[in-house]
Design an enzyme around this catalytic site. Structure first.
Site, PDB file in Angstrom:
ATOM      1  N   LEU A  13       0.803  -1.220   0.000  1.00 40.74           N
ATOM      2  CA  LEU A  13       0.000   0.000   0.000  1.00 40.74           C
ATOM      3  C   LEU A  13       0.839   1.275   0.000  1.00 40.74           C
ATOM      4  O   LEU A  13       0.289   2.374  -0.018  1.00 40.74           O
ATOM      5  CB  LEU A  13      -0.939   0.024   1.218  1.00 40.74           C
ATOM      6  CG  LEU A  13      -2.044  -1.019   1.208  1.00 40.74           C
ATOM      7  CD1 LEU A  13      -1.709  -2.176   2.124  1.00 40.74           C
ATOM      8  CD2 LEU A  13      -3.359  -0.399   1.593  1.00 40.74           C
ATOM      9  N   THR A  32       9.299   6.617  -5.869  1.00 35.26           N
ATOM     10  CA  THR A  32       8.525   5.961  -4.815  1.00 35.26           C
ATOM     11  C   THR A  32       7.574   4.913  -5.372  1.00 35.26           C
ATOM     12  O   THR A  32       7.568   3.767  -4.918  1.00 35.26           O
ATOM     13  CB  THR A  32       7.723   7.006  -4.013  1.00 35.26           C
ATOM     14  OG1 THR A  32       8.625   7.963  -3.477  1.00 35.26           O
ATOM     15  CG2 THR A  32       6.951   6.344  -2.884  1.00 35.26           C
ATOM     16  N   TYR A  81       1.120  11.662 -11.073  1.00 35.36           N
ATOM     17  CA  TYR A  81       0.768  10.670 -10.050  1.00 35.36           C
ATOM     18  C   TYR A  81       0.094   9.458 -10.686  1.00 35.36           C
ATOM     19  O   TYR A  81       0.519   8.317 -10.492  1.00 35.36           O
ATOM     20  CB  TYR A  81      -0.140  11.267  -8.985  1.00 35.36           C
ATOM     21  CG  TYR A  81      -0.837  10.214  -8.152  1.00 35.36           C
ATOM     22  CD1 TYR A  81      -0.120   9.416  -7.273  1.00 35.36           C
ATOM     23  CD2 TYR A  81      -2.208   9.986  -8.284  1.00 35.36           C
ATOM     24  CE1 TYR A  81      -0.738   8.413  -6.531  1.00 35.36           C
ATOM     25  CE2 TYR A  81      -2.845   8.998  -7.548  1.00 35.36           C
ATOM     26  CZ  TYR A  81      -2.108   8.213  -6.669  1.00 35.36           C
ATOM     27  OH  TYR A  81      -2.735   7.230  -5.954  1.00 35.36           O
ATOM     28  N   LYS A  85       1.301   5.439 -11.084  1.00 32.95           N
ATOM     29  CA  LYS A  85       0.538   4.284 -10.596  1.00 32.95           C
ATOM     30  C   LYS A  85       0.236   3.304 -11.736  1.00 32.95           C
ATOM     31  O   LYS A  85       0.257   2.087 -11.541  1.00 32.95           O
ATOM     32  CB  LYS A  85      -0.749   4.736  -9.907  1.00 32.95           C
ATOM     33  CG  LYS A  85      -0.519   5.492  -8.604  1.00 32.95           C
ATOM     34  CD  LYS A  85       0.164   4.630  -7.542  1.00 32.95           C
ATOM     35  CE  LYS A  85      -0.790   3.607  -6.948  1.00 32.95           C
ATOM     36  NZ  LYS A  85      -0.148   2.818  -5.851  1.00 32.95           N
TER      37      LYS A  85
END
Length: 202
Positions: A13, A32, A81, A85
């Protein structure tokens, strides 16, 4: 690699999630979200093929082309972002396709509940009403969301982990119920017994 030794399932997560900041520092989202997912998958592979539940986001779908949004909806990288993902999802699935790592992609929609970041719309409104605000300025409140209580999102993650038919698959976690931001705000206002005035600014 050390942390996941003797672990049965990894629920991945971890992510950098603030969309506006991704316009300013997209490289940190690559580091990240994409490289982080690579690290998780490599550690799972090198420790004997640990089951990985990789958490994606409904943001990868962008502006809805149809509703309800299903897993076949086109992917639209509308921010750095969401692009990070999308790439992280692809990285995770590549380990399933290349190395038979038992990976599932979980794609939750708009989770809310205790300990949520105060940046999100529901806690922001609750905090402002609780502080006695009489007028709250907002942007467009017509968009709809599929809000899911945090325990329901967790139940979805566990259900995916417990079912081997989800390996190699992407699964949305949602209620299949949409509500507008405006109706959500009015419900919060009613539940809190407030006379706050919402001012929408396009």
């Amino acid at each position: 690699k050390e942390i996941v030794k003797n672990v049965d399932i990894i629920f991945h997560l971890a992510a950098l999630i603030a969309i506006p900041y991704s316009y300013v520092a997209p490289d940190s989202y690559v580091d990240t979200n994409i490289k982080g997912t690579l690290n998780i998958c490599q550690a799972a592979k090198e420790n004997g093929g640990i089951r990985v539940i990789h958490t994606s986001t409904s943001e990868v779908y962008g502006t809805a082309q149809y509703v309800p949004i299903d897993e076949n909806h086109p992917i639209q990288p509308q921010s750095p972002y969401s692009a990070s993902k999308i790439a992280a999802d692809a990285m995770a699935l590549s380990f399933y396709n290349s190395f038979d790592l038992p990976v599932s992609i979980a794609r939750p929609f708009n989770t809310y509940g205790p300990r949520q970041s105060a940046r999100a719309v529901i806690p922001t409104i609750i905090i402002q009403i609780a502080d006695g605000m009489k007028e709250i300025k907002l942007g467009d409140t017509s968009p709809t969301r599929d809000f899911n209580y945090v325990e329901d999102t967790c139940r979805g993650l566990i259900a995916i982990a417990e079912n081997n038919s989800t390996i190699g698959e992407t699964i949305n976690i949602g209620s299949n119920f949409e509500i507008s931001i405006q109706d959500t705000l009015n419900l919060i206002k009613e539940l809190m017994g407030s006379d706050v005035n919402f001012v929408s600014e396009d």
